[in-house]
Scaffold this motif. Structure first.
Motif, PDB file in Angstrom:
ATOM      1  N   GLY A 258     -27.295  10.392 -14.376  1.00 47.07           N
ATOM      2  CA  GLY A 258     -28.830   9.915 -14.761  1.00 47.07           C
ATOM      3  C   GLY A 258     -28.291   9.915 -16.797  1.00 47.07           C
ATOM      4  O   GLY A 258     -28.809   8.801 -17.320  1.00 47.07           O
TER       5      GLY A 258
ATOM      6  N   THR B   8     -35.773  17.530 -14.244  1.00 47.23           N
ATOM      7  CA  THR B   8     -35.831  16.597 -12.762  1.00 47.23           C
ATOM      8  C   THR B   8     -37.458  16.394 -12.732  1.00 47.23           C
ATOM      9  O   THR B   8     -37.336  15.000 -12.303  1.00 47.23           O
TER      10      THR B   8
ATOM     11  N   LEU C 136     -33.218   9.368  -6.536  1.00 47.39           N
ATOM     12  CA  LEU C 136     -33.785  10.547  -7.414  1.00 47.39           C
ATOM     13  C   LEU C 136     -34.595  11.209  -6.582  1.00 47.39           C
ATOM     14  O   LEU C 136     -34.795  12.818  -7.169  1.00 47.39           O
TER      15      LEU C 136
END
Length: 145
Positions: free
Chosen positions: A26, A83, A111
């Motif tokens: 990420g 997250t 994701l």
């Protein structure tokens, strides 16, 4: 640091490794976006708070990766918060594609799966990382009469 990793059960080491890999990936994505397009990398999102958040992930993602890599409980908690915020921001920012062209949401699948993995593993991992070998416990001092 090696003692912290070695002190974890095998399943926890695997989960921690997935967290670290996910957050490093990420961080790379957000840093590359910024290197390519600067602070306007997320101009496609009309909501300024989302743009700011995605730019901020260039700092938050590596921070989480380091804290999790150090096997810190605060890193695991931060991983959960970042997250959840990242998944929600991506789905909110791309929600118009649900009606216009749902196929454009396919890139959100990895994701979203990572987010579900982090949320599902968060509580057991926090409990394991918080073991006595990992964080010093304070012993209350005996107060005199």
């Amino acid at each position: 640091m090696r003692e912290r990793w070695d002190g974890q059960p095998l399943w926890a080491r695997g989960v921690l490794a997935v967290y670290v890999i996910g957050f490093v990936e990420g961080a790379c994505v957000h840093l590359l976006d910024l290197a390519r397009d600067g602070v306007h990398a997320y101009a496609a999102f009309p909501q300024v708070p989302l743009r700011v958040f995605f730019v901020g992930l260039a700092v938050l993602d590596p921070l989480v990766a380091v804290r999790v890599g150090l096997v810190r409980r605060d890193g695991v908690r931060l991983a959960g918060a970042v997250t959840v915020a990242d998944v929600l921001a991506n789905w909110w920012g791309n929600r118009h594609w649900l009606q216009d062209d749902p196929a454009r949401l396919v890139p959100l699948a990895p994701l979203t799966l990572f987010g579900l993995f982090v949320v599902a593993s968060l509580v057991p991992l926090c409990r394991t990382v918080a073991g006595p070998a990992n964080e010093p416990r304070t012993v209350p001092s005996a107060a005199g009469p």
